[in-house]
Every structure is written in C-alpha cells, then in structure tokens.
Design an enzyme around this catalytic site. Structure first.
Site, PDB file in Angstrom:
ATOM      1  N   VAL A  42       0.828  -1.199   0.000  1.00 19.76           N
ATOM      2  CA  VAL A  42       0.000   0.000   0.000  1.00 19.76           C
ATOM      3  C   VAL A  42       0.864   1.252   0.000  1.00 19.76           C
ATOM      4  CG1 VAL A  42      -1.729   1.295   1.304  1.00 19.76           C
ATOM      5  CG2 VAL A  42      -1.864  -1.196   1.195  1.00 19.76           C
ATOM      6  N   LYS A  56      -3.508   0.349  -3.229  1.00 19.49           N
ATOM      7  CA  LYS A  56      -3.107  -1.031  -2.971  1.00 19.49           C
ATOM      8  C   LYS A  56      -2.687  -1.648  -4.293  1.00 19.49           C
ATOM      9  CE  LYS A  56      -4.740  -5.228  -0.621  1.00 19.49           C
ATOM     10  NZ  LYS A  56      -5.859  -5.822   0.150  1.00 19.49           N
ATOM     11  N   ASP A 191     -11.072 -10.869   7.746  1.00 20.85           N
ATOM     12  CA  ASP A 191      -9.645 -10.700   8.062  1.00 20.85           C
ATOM     13  C   ASP A 191      -9.478  -9.686   9.195  1.00 20.85           C
ATOM     14  OD1 ASP A 191      -6.938 -11.058   7.867  1.00 20.85           O
ATOM     15  OD2 ASP A 191      -6.668  -9.735   6.147  1.00 20.85           O
TER      16      ASP A 191
END
Length: 203
Positions: A42, A56, A191
């Site tokens: 990133v 990203k 996540d």
C-alpha cells in the site's frame, strides 16, 4: 505477518499503476509503502482533487506463485487421501479445493473493491464505524484505491491511553457490527487483524 512483509520495488508498483489506472490520476504518490503484505502493498497518495487515498498494488507474479503453492497442496492432499482413511473420509481434497477457490478470489483486487462497497453500504447506519470510500473508476484486478484513514491499532495500548476513547462504546460497536454482518447480512469481514481496524478520536 500482518503488514510486515518485505516490500517490492517502487518501479514495479509504478509500472502496474501506470498500466492499470494511469499516474495522471494522482497529484503525488509516496514511493515508500505504508505497509507490505503477502498479496499486495500500500502506498499513500493524493488525488488531483486533493483527496488523501491509499493505493493497494498487487505483487508482480503473485498469482503464479499462489497457484503453484495451491497445486502442491492439492497434490499432497490427493496422496493423503490415497494412503489415509481419515483423509479420505473427511473429504480433505474438497476442503482444499474450496480453500484454493477462496484464495484465488482474494487475488482479484477488483472483486475486493466491489465487496468493500457492499460492506460500506451494509454498515452505513452505524454511527461509530467508518468504512473507507472506494474509488471504482480507479479499481482494477491489480490496483485498488480507497480513502486514507489515520488511526491507532487496538494493540497499541500506550497510544490508546492518551486518546479520549470510550472503551465500552467501542466494544458495543464491534459486537453490534459483528452480529449484523454474520447474522443479518451474511456478509462479513473475514480478516479481522489489528492492522485492518483502527481507532480514531473523532469516529
């Protein structure tokens, strides 16, 4: 590993951004990555309209590397099913094939961007939660652009002590959002490590 994977060269990232969305979309881009993970890294940037964003960028050749690893995993799973009754009766190969499909889906940053938009819409009524804005016109299979959000990870205890944060309210928000995602929406963030959830004083 979170965000602590060795970064790849800016020249490679620059080439990908230029090919996919064009560097003219940005007024400036920080060549030093904010974070680097296994699939992408990133970079902080500023759009021509002065919006602060992050870019990203997917690692070069990561698709090929991941697919090779998945083929190796499938190979050993087939061997295990051939020589182990436990592996055969537990449908180990089916599990590995599903895992492989999920992993390959994760390699597509355009899919990730679309999912992020749905995620934002689902949680838009939650006052204490901000989901970064995605820029669909700058979203490709290899590049994802979203709002830059500055905050503190929940594991940075010393920094959090200096912030005026109602811990109980944050916990209630997290539980409420988690229940909505998993039970009501059937669409959840899969996540949830500290680098993906930041705390700010004005959220």
């Amino acid at each position: 590993l979170e965000e602590n994977v060795p970064a790849f060269e800016w020249e490679k990232a620059e080439k990908i951004v230029e090919e996919d969305v064009g560097l003219e979309s940005f007024r400036e881009v920080d060549e030093e990555p904010l974070a680097a993970a296994s699939i992408a890294q990133v970079h902080k940037a500023t759009l021509q309209n002065d919006d602060n964003v992050v870019i990203k960028v997917k690692r070069p050749r990561i698709d090929e590397q991941v697919r090779k690893d998945l083929e190796i995993l499938k190979f050993f799973t087939k061997k295990a099913e051939k020589h182990s009754k436990v592996a055969k009766h537990s449908d180990a190969l089916k599990f590995v094939e599903q895992f492989a499909q999920w992993t390959e889906d994760e390699l597509d940053l355009q899919r990730e961007g679309l999912n992020a938009q749905i995620f934002k819409e689902n949680l838009e009524e939650e006052d204490n939660l901000y989901v970064p804005e995605i820029y669909p016109e700058l979203n490709t299979e290899r590049v994802l652009v979203m709002d830059y959000v500055e905050g503190v990870k929940c594991t940075e205890t010393e920094e959090l002590k200096e912030m005026d944060i109602a811990v109980e309210e944050i916990a209630e928000t997290a539980v409420r959002a988690g229940i909505k995602q998993s039970i009501i929406d059937g669409f959840f963030h899969a996540d949830p490590h500290p680098s993906n959830f930041l705390l700010t004083e004005d959220s």
